[in-house]
Motif scaffolding. Structure first.
Motif, short mmCIF file in Angstrom:
data_model
loop_
_atom_site.label_atom_id
_atom_site.label_comp_id
_atom_site.label_asym_id
_atom_site.label_seq_id
_atom_site.Cartn_x
_atom_site.Cartn_y
_atom_site.Cartn_z
N PRO A 42 -5.39 4.76 -1.07
CA PRO A 42 -6.34 3.64 -1.15
C PRO A 42 -6.07 2.69 0.01
O PRO A 42 -4.92 2.35 0.28
CB PRO A 42 -6.03 2.99 -2.49
CG PRO A 42 -5.38 4.07 -3.30
CD PRO A 42 -4.65 4.94 -2.32
N GLY A 43 -7.09 2.28 0.70
CA GLY A 43 -6.92 1.50 1.91
C GLY A 43 -7.26 2.34 3.13
O GLY A 43 -7.55 1.79 4.19
N GLY A 44 -7.22 3.67 2.97
CA GLY A 44 -7.73 4.53 4.01
C GLY A 44 -6.71 5.23 4.88
O GLY A 44 -7.05 6.12 5.65
N LYS A 45 -5.42 4.84 4.77
CA LYS A 45 -4.40 5.51 5.58
C LYS A 45 -4.13 6.91 5.05
O LYS A 45 -4.40 7.21 3.89
CB LYS A 45 -3.10 4.69 5.57
CG LYS A 45 -3.20 3.40 6.34
CD LYS A 45 -1.84 2.75 6.51
CE LYS A 45 -1.97 1.46 7.31
NZ LYS A 45 -0.72 0.71 7.32
N TRP A 46 -3.55 7.73 5.91
CA TRP A 46 -3.17 9.09 5.53
C TRP A 46 -1.68 9.15 5.31
O TRP A 46 -0.91 8.58 6.09
CB TRP A 46 -3.61 10.09 6.60
CG TRP A 46 -5.09 10.19 6.69
CD1 TRP A 46 -5.91 9.39 7.43
CD2 TRP A 46 -5.94 11.09 5.98
NE1 TRP A 46 -7.23 9.75 7.24
CE2 TRP A 46 -7.27 10.79 6.36
CE3 TRP A 46 -5.72 12.13 5.06
CZ2 TRP A 46 -8.38 11.49 5.84
CZ3 TRP A 46 -6.81 12.82 4.57
CH2 TRP A 46 -8.12 12.50 4.95
N MET A 47 -1.26 9.85 4.26
CA MET A 47 0.17 10.04 4.03
C MET A 47 0.74 10.95 5.12
O MET A 47 0.04 11.81 5.65
CB MET A 47 0.41 10.66 2.66
CG MET A 47 -0.02 9.75 1.52
SD MET A 47 0.23 10.50 -0.09
CE MET A 47 2.02 10.36 -0.23
N SER A 48 2.02 10.77 5.43
CA SER A 48 2.65 11.64 6.44
C SER A 48 3.19 12.92 5.81
O SER A 48 3.46 13.88 6.53
CB SER A 48 3.75 10.89 7.19
OG SER A 48 4.70 10.35 6.30
N TRP A 59 -1.11 15.88 -8.84
CA TRP A 59 -1.28 14.49 -8.37
C TRP A 59 -2.22 14.50 -7.17
O TRP A 59 -2.02 15.27 -6.22
CB TRP A 59 0.08 13.93 -7.97
CG TRP A 59 0.05 12.49 -7.59
CD1 TRP A 59 0.12 11.42 -8.44
CD2 TRP A 59 -0.04 11.94 -6.26
NE1 TRP A 59 0.07 10.24 -7.72
CE2 TRP A 59 -0.02 10.54 -6.39
CE3 TRP A 59 -0.14 12.50 -5.00
CZ2 TRP A 59 -0.09 9.70 -5.29
CZ3 TRP A 59 -0.21 11.66 -3.90
CH2 TRP A 59 -0.19 10.27 -4.06
N VAL A 60 -3.26 13.67 -7.23
CA VAL A 60 -4.18 13.59 -6.11
C VAL A 60 -4.41 12.13 -5.74
O VAL A 60 -4.28 11.23 -6.57
CB VAL A 60 -5.54 14.29 -6.40
CG1 VAL A 60 -5.34 15.78 -6.61
CG2 VAL A 60 -6.24 13.69 -7.59
N SER A 61 -4.75 11.95 -4.49
CA SER A 61 -5.01 10.61 -3.98
C SER A 61 -6.17 10.70 -3.00
O SER A 61 -6.30 11.67 -2.26
CB SER A 61 -3.76 10.08 -3.27
OG SER A 61 -4.03 8.81 -2.71
#
Ligand code: MD5
Ligand code: FE
Length: 203
Positions: A42-48, A59-61
């Motif tokens: 949430p906020g638009g960043k991508w996880m590394s 688990w999904v995001s």
């Protein structure tokens, strides 16, 4: 033997030094069905980290938020079943520190390459907070960070290595935690990767 690392948290050093190859094969089987992917937060960043899941829930995001889902959004299919070897590993590790009858319904697979990290966060989406969380480290070593129940609490760091298992129960379920950026290296079984398996009772 289990080493206490916090209130209601135990480290089983080298718990799967011998069973690691079989566990890794089980994970590879899951990833053939539900491949690794990067998730947006949430906020638009991508996880590394790159992730997948197995078990009844994954688990999904995405930009809308975090949740557990019974379908893999990438394949449109149910998540792969949790391999028996993974179920047994999670149940046995939980039993080592006194949690009987741990039946996880979700196994999150987090894969780190050099530079990947996980910022300090709490895990608060699971319904049954009396169940422990079992976290398994494979491949390259990492520095685990854990704080307290407030983001501003002091953070302790300790190294996690291939074959280590952490069991978090009770009060420690809700502490802030994260993983420092992975250092470059090479592991004989997993090459440039750290793989973390997180077993939970999510539903
Ligand atoms: C990892 N993953 O190494 C960690 C291992 C995640 C995550 O944090 O949310 O995917 S799980 C460590 C953990 C879980 C639940 C509670 C606590 C730690 N804790 O209380 O510190 O990829
Ligand atoms: Fe977490």
């Amino acid at each position: 033997d289990p080493v206490p690392v916090a209130q209601a948290a135990w480290l089983l050093r080298g718990y799967l030094r011998e069973s690691a190859p079989q566990i890794i094969e089980s994970v590879r089987g899951v990833l053939r069905q539900s491949p690794l992917r990067t998730m947006q937060v949430p906020g638009g960043k991508w996880m590394s980290v790159k992730t997948s899941s197995c078990g009844a829930l994954g688990w999904v995001s995405d930009a809308l938020g975090y949740r557990y889902a019974d379908t893999d959004p990438l394949t449109g299919q149910p998540w792969p079943a949790m391999p028996t070897a993974l179920q047994v590993l999670a149940r046995d590790a939980a039993a080592e520190v006194g949690f009987g009858a741990f039946e996880p319904d979700a196994c999150l697979i987090n894969c780190y390459q050099p530079g990947a990290k996980m910022g300090l966060h709490q895990d608060r989406d699971e319904k049954d907070l009396s169940a422990p969380i079992v976290s398994v480290s494979l491949g390259l070593p990492a520095v685990f960070m854990f704080g307290g129940s407030k983001r501003s609490d002091a953070v302790k760091r300790f190294p996690l290595e291939h074959g280590d298992v952490l069991v978090w129960g009770g009060v420690s379920r809700m502490v802030y935690h994260g993983v420092a950026p992975l250092k470059a290296g090479h592991h004989p079984l997993l090459g440039e990767w750290r793989v973390n398996l997180t077993f939970r009772r999510a539903g």
